[in-house]
Write a protein that holds these residues in place. Sequence first.
Motif, PDB file in Angstrom:
ATOM      1  N   TRP A  89      -6.329 -86.215  12.670  1.00  0.00           N
ATOM      2  CA  TRP A  89      -6.402 -84.801  12.596  1.00  0.00           C
ATOM      3  C   TRP A  89      -5.453 -83.963  14.480  1.00  0.00           C
ATOM      4  O   TRP A  89      -5.422 -83.104  14.669  1.00  0.00           O
ATOM      5  N   ALA A 151      -6.461 -75.646   8.562  1.00  0.00           N
ATOM      6  CA  ALA A 151      -5.679 -75.792   7.406  1.00  0.00           C
ATOM      7  C   ALA A 151      -4.688 -76.366   7.574  1.00  0.00           C
ATOM      8  O   ALA A 151      -4.604 -76.636   6.403  1.00  0.00           O
ATOM      9  N   PHE A 154      -5.452 -79.893   6.045  1.00  0.00           N
ATOM     10  CA  PHE A 154      -5.786 -80.119   5.331  1.00  0.00           C
ATOM     11  C   PHE A 154      -4.208 -80.147   4.002  1.00  0.00           C
ATOM     12  O   PHE A 154      -4.217 -80.303   3.249  1.00  0.00           O
ATOM     13  N   TYR A 157      -2.264 -83.550   4.372  1.00  0.00           N
ATOM     14  CA  TYR A 157      -4.070 -84.451   3.679  1.00  0.00           C
ATOM     15  C   TYR A 157      -3.375 -84.214   1.818  1.00  0.00           C
ATOM     16  O   TYR A 157      -3.001 -84.729   1.147  1.00  0.00           O
ATOM     17  N   MET A 158      -3.528 -82.944   1.370  1.00  0.00           N
ATOM     18  CA  MET A 158      -3.611 -82.348   0.185  1.00  0.00           C
ATOM     19  C   MET A 158      -1.880 -83.158  -0.249  1.00  0.00           C
ATOM     20  O   MET A 158      -1.807 -83.274  -1.414  1.00  0.00           O
ATOM     21  N   ILE A 170      -6.319 -73.454   0.077  1.00  0.00           N
ATOM     22  CA  ILE A 170      -7.058 -73.610   1.064  1.00  0.00           C
ATOM     23  C   ILE A 170      -6.752 -72.656   1.906  1.00  0.00           C
ATOM     24  O   ILE A 170      -7.029 -71.741   2.684  1.00  0.00           O
ATOM     25  N   ARG A 174      -8.539 -69.946   4.445  1.00  0.00           N
ATOM     26  CA  ARG A 174      -8.662 -69.873   5.865  1.00  0.00           C
ATOM     27  C   ARG A 174      -8.276 -68.098   6.628  1.00  0.00           C
ATOM     28  O   ARG A 174      -8.916 -67.770   7.070  1.00  0.00           O
TER      29      ARG A 174
END
Length: 198
Positions: A89, A151, A154, A157-158, A170, A174
């Motif tokens: 991250w 966020a 994520f 990553y998705m 997500i 947020r």
Amino acid sequence: VQRGKNPGIWLFSAETVQKLREFPKEDAQVSWMEQLLPAALVEKSLFGVALYRWILVPLTLLVIAVIAWMATGLASTRIQRFLRQRSGWGAFVAGASYLGPARLLVFAVLMWLVAQFGATLMTRQRWTNLALLLMALGAGWLFMRAINPVASGFVGYMQVTQQQHRIALIHLFRGVAKFIAVVTVVLVVLSLGGVNLT
């Protein structure tokens, strides 16, 4: 004296009250700081406040601000380097500037610590409440700065793991998290301002 079912109260005779004037008055307590300072700064006042306090408060705030500025500046590069090396991250977290809210938080913590050494209880309470107010604002500001990069991490990553159907969730989380953060900060500010929230 007990009157009915009410709690007992103390009653003093008129003679006792009149004799109170005969008791010796206590000398005002002189703090260790006032003993070290020149008499002119302690004895002379402006608007009912001793001159040394007009100098001490801005000077203390300036010192606290300089310490907070230097401490966060030194820690910032190390934290960003750690996040880049140890976490996937890092690119998202290091991209946002956390120096502003971090400096405000450190400043507030230092102010709270200094406030515990105030000369009077009222002074300690006033500066403690101000420090807590700044802590709440700094924490809220830091959270608002952090939520977007997290966020985004994520979401990235998705996308990599082919889970696009969860991206909208997500964004919803947020938005809800930001709303909760704002409401929490407002409630803390109102509580510190003396507003009864119960």
